[in-house]
Design an enzyme around this catalytic site. Structure first.
Site, PDB file in Angstrom:
ATOM      1  N   LYS A 118     -50.716 -28.923  -6.316  1.00 56.71           N
ATOM      2  CA  LYS A 118     -52.069 -29.427  -5.869  1.00 56.71           C
ATOM      3  C   LYS A 118     -51.922 -30.920  -6.037  1.00 56.71           C
ATOM      4  CE  LYS A 118     -55.067 -25.426  -6.423  1.00 56.71           C
ATOM      5  NZ  LYS A 118     -56.224 -24.849  -6.818  1.00 56.71           N
ATOM      6  N   LYS A 201     -47.899 -18.960   1.220  1.00 60.57           N
ATOM      7  CA  LYS A 201     -49.081 -17.769   0.803  1.00 60.57           C
ATOM      8  C   LYS A 201     -50.096 -18.334   1.653  1.00 60.57           C
ATOM      9  CE  LYS A 201     -51.119 -19.917  -3.034  1.00 60.57           C
ATOM     10  NZ  LYS A 201     -51.891 -20.088  -4.393  1.00 60.57           N
ATOM     11  N   LYS A 204     -56.955 -20.812   1.103  1.00 58.81           N
ATOM     12  CA  LYS A 204     -58.029 -21.279   1.050  1.00 58.81           C
ATOM     13  C   LYS A 204     -57.957 -22.527   1.956  1.00 58.81           C
ATOM     14  CE  LYS A 204     -60.874 -19.484  -2.618  1.00 58.81           C
ATOM     15  NZ  LYS A 204     -61.111 -19.470  -3.667  1.00 58.81           N
TER      16      LYS A 204
HETATM   17  P1  AMP Z   1     -58.051 -18.763  -5.748  1.00 61.48           P
HETATM   18  O1  AMP Z   1     -58.488 -18.503  -4.280  1.00 61.48           O
HETATM   19  O2  AMP Z   1     -56.941 -19.905  -6.045  1.00 61.48           O
HETATM   20  O3  AMP Z   1     -58.976 -19.047  -6.701  1.00 61.48           O
HETATM   21  O4  AMP Z   1     -57.516 -17.227  -6.375  1.00 61.48           O
HETATM   22  C1  AMP Z   1     -58.247 -16.331  -6.686  1.00 61.48           C
HETATM   23  C2  AMP Z   1     -57.512 -15.028  -6.893  1.00 61.48           C
HETATM   24  O5  AMP Z   1     -56.963 -14.786  -5.625  1.00 61.48           O
HETATM   25  C3  AMP Z   1     -56.275 -15.034  -8.034  1.00 61.48           C
HETATM   26  O6  AMP Z   1     -56.259 -13.905  -8.717  1.00 61.48           O
HETATM   27  C4  AMP Z   1     -55.111 -15.367  -6.961  1.00 61.48           C
HETATM   28  O7  AMP Z   1     -53.943 -14.846  -7.770  1.00 61.48           O
HETATM   29  C5  AMP Z   1     -55.281 -14.377  -5.546  1.00 61.48           C
HETATM   30  N1  AMP Z   1     -54.919 -14.938  -4.466  1.00 61.48           N
HETATM   31  C6  AMP Z   1     -55.040 -16.235  -3.947  1.00 61.48           C
HETATM   32  N2  AMP Z   1     -54.222 -16.199  -2.857  1.00 61.48           N
HETATM   33  C7  AMP Z   1     -53.669 -15.265  -2.918  1.00 61.48           C
HETATM   34  C8  AMP Z   1     -52.592 -14.535  -1.965  1.00 61.48           C
HETATM   35  N3  AMP Z   1     -52.170 -15.149  -0.709  1.00 61.48           N
HETATM   36  N4  AMP Z   1     -52.348 -13.322  -2.133  1.00 61.48           N
HETATM   37  C9  AMP Z   1     -52.644 -12.447  -3.065  1.00 61.48           C
HETATM   38  N5  AMP Z   1     -53.390 -12.837  -4.153  1.00 61.48           N
HETATM   39  C10 AMP Z   1     -54.086 -14.255  -3.898  1.00 61.48           C
HETATM   40  N1  TRP Z   2     -56.702 -20.009 -11.752  1.00 58.36           N
HETATM   41  C1  TRP Z   2     -57.194 -19.032 -10.917  1.00 58.36           C
HETATM   42  C2  TRP Z   2     -56.957 -19.413  -9.415  1.00 58.36           C
HETATM   43  O1  TRP Z   2     -56.685 -20.545  -9.138  1.00 58.36           O
HETATM   44  C3  TRP Z   2     -58.589 -18.711 -11.160  1.00 58.36           C
HETATM   45  C4  TRP Z   2     -58.981 -18.633 -12.704  1.00 58.36           C
HETATM   46  C5  TRP Z   2     -59.832 -19.334 -13.344  1.00 58.36           C
HETATM   47  C6  TRP Z   2     -58.860 -17.497 -13.366  1.00 58.36           C
HETATM   48  N2  TRP Z   2     -59.916 -18.808 -14.617  1.00 58.36           N
HETATM   49  C7  TRP Z   2     -59.240 -17.439 -14.531  1.00 58.36           C
HETATM   50  C8  TRP Z   2     -58.201 -16.370 -13.120  1.00 58.36           C
HETATM   51  C9  TRP Z   2     -59.265 -16.770 -15.731  1.00 58.36           C
HETATM   52  C10 TRP Z   2     -58.136 -15.351 -13.851  1.00 58.36           C
HETATM   53  C11 TRP Z   2     -58.591 -15.656 -15.236  1.00 58.36           C
HETATM   54  O2  TRP Z   2     -57.035 -18.514  -8.696  1.00 58.36           O
END
Ligand code: AMP
Ligand code: TRP
Length: 342
Positions: A118, A201, A204
């Protein structure tokens, strides 16, 4: 090793940064619903404090937080069964986060691959919050003494750090206070890949909207994106070994399996031999049948903002019954003078 038996409790979080996608749904939300319906106490969180580790327009952040809450409910999280919160309404997360900033070591944080990804080339200009982020994530989990954390594959390293922080805290203060949390990374779609590039992957933040299915996409858009998803010229194999070195093909099969609650082997036993020209419309139909009702319900809930805000306020009230005593006990362990009755 921990001797104390902790009540099974599930915690997980998602960042309210817009563009909720199929990876979030299959890797996280759908699994959250499964765990809610098993015999667990479940807490699910919109991590708004994590979101601002990179700049967020305040209006967009508010909208995304409510939209994420609508997404949770539309996907099947019942705010009566689960505790549904936004992180900033439960101040104990940030308070324990500070303590953990003082437990985690610089060397541990410097190994975090998500920070490196990031922050990119200009790490000097990344926020201090982005660097400290995994310590706050550990606090999110441990302020509930959560024992199980369902997440996608990309969060594995952060959960290992959470275990390291709990272990070091327990060791440094000679207590058995924080549980050693289990990551729950299961199912056919723990890592959903981009539709444009099977080595990246689904995310968003990908500038290409065609790379992902958004949870707010309508039926036509979902079908079109699947039709255009990158594949190779071969047909589907009858066994999983036939997907090796074929990341795009494997991704679509994984998605089908996860949406249909099947294993990859089961899908291939049925679909082996089909061409993508035949498989893709079937996948599109399945995806639309699962996702379209969710996006319709999300839109309905978004028209009812007061209801969402009440759900979050109620969630934080319930959450604080758990988090306030755990924070107080932590402060006692660390040696912070408690307030006396005046
Ligand atoms: P985030 O959008 O980064 O906050 O991710 C939220 C949750 O979605 C987390 O548990 C991530 O591991 C899961 N996640 C995000 N992108 C993917 C992906 N491409 N495949 C599977 N899980 C994902
Ligand atoms: N770090 C996670 C992500 O980017 C989001 C997150 C923040 C999270 N606190 C958490 C996931 C605690 C599981 C448990 O997707």
């Amino acid at each position: 090793m921990s001797e104390t038996t902790f009540t099974p409790r599930v915690f997980s979080g998602i960042q309210p940064t817009g563009n909720l996608h199929l990876g979030n749904y299959l890797g996280a939300m759908k699994r959250f619903v499964d765990m809610q319906n098993a015999d667990f106490e479940t807490v699910y969180c919109m991590v708004d404090l994590h979101a601002i580790t990179a700049w967020q327009d305040p209006k967009d952040l508010m909208k995304s937080t409510r939209e994420l809450c609508a997404g949770f409910i539309a996907a099947g999280i019942d705010p009566e069964k689960s505790i549904l919160i936004n992180q900033s309404q439960v101040p104990e997360h940030a308070q324990l986060g500070w303590i953990f900033n003082c437990v985690a070591r610089m060397g541990w944080m410097q190994r975090m691959t998500q920070f490196k990804d990031k922050a990119g080339k200009n790490a000097q200009n990344a926020s201090l919050g982005l660097f400290a982020y995994p310590a706050l994530m550990a606090a999110d989990i441990l302020i509930y003494h959560a024992t199980h954390v369902p997440v996608g594959e990309d969060q594995k390293q952060h959960l290992e750090l959470t275990r390291d922080i709990a272990t070091k805290f327990n060791h440094d203060y000679g207590v058995d206070f924080f549980p050693i949390t289990e990551p729950v990374i299961e199912g056919a779609a723990t890592r959903v890949m981009s539709f444009r590039d099977g080595s990246k992957k689904m995310s968003k933040s990908d500038p290409s909207d065609a790379s992902r299915i958004n949870m707010t996409d309508d039926a036509d858009t979902i079908a079109k994106k699947i039709r255009k998803a990158k594949t190779d010229p071969e047909g589907l194999p009858s066994e999983a070994e036939g997907l090796e070195e074929r990341p795009e093909a494997r991704n679509l099969v994984n998605i089908y399996a996860a949406l249909n609650d099947q294993s990859v082997d089961q899908v291939l036993a049925d679909m082996g031999g089909k061409q993508f020209s035949e498989f893709k419309p079937m996948l599109a139909e399945l995806a639309v049948s699962k996702l379209a009702p969710i996006s319709t319900e999300m839109a309905r809930l978004m028209d009812n903002q007061d209801e969402i805000d009440r759900i979050l306020a109620r969630g934080s009230q319930r959450a604080r019954e758990i988090t306030a005593p755990i924070l107080r006990k932590t402060y006692d362990i660390v040696g912070m003078v408690p307030p006396v009755q005046l």
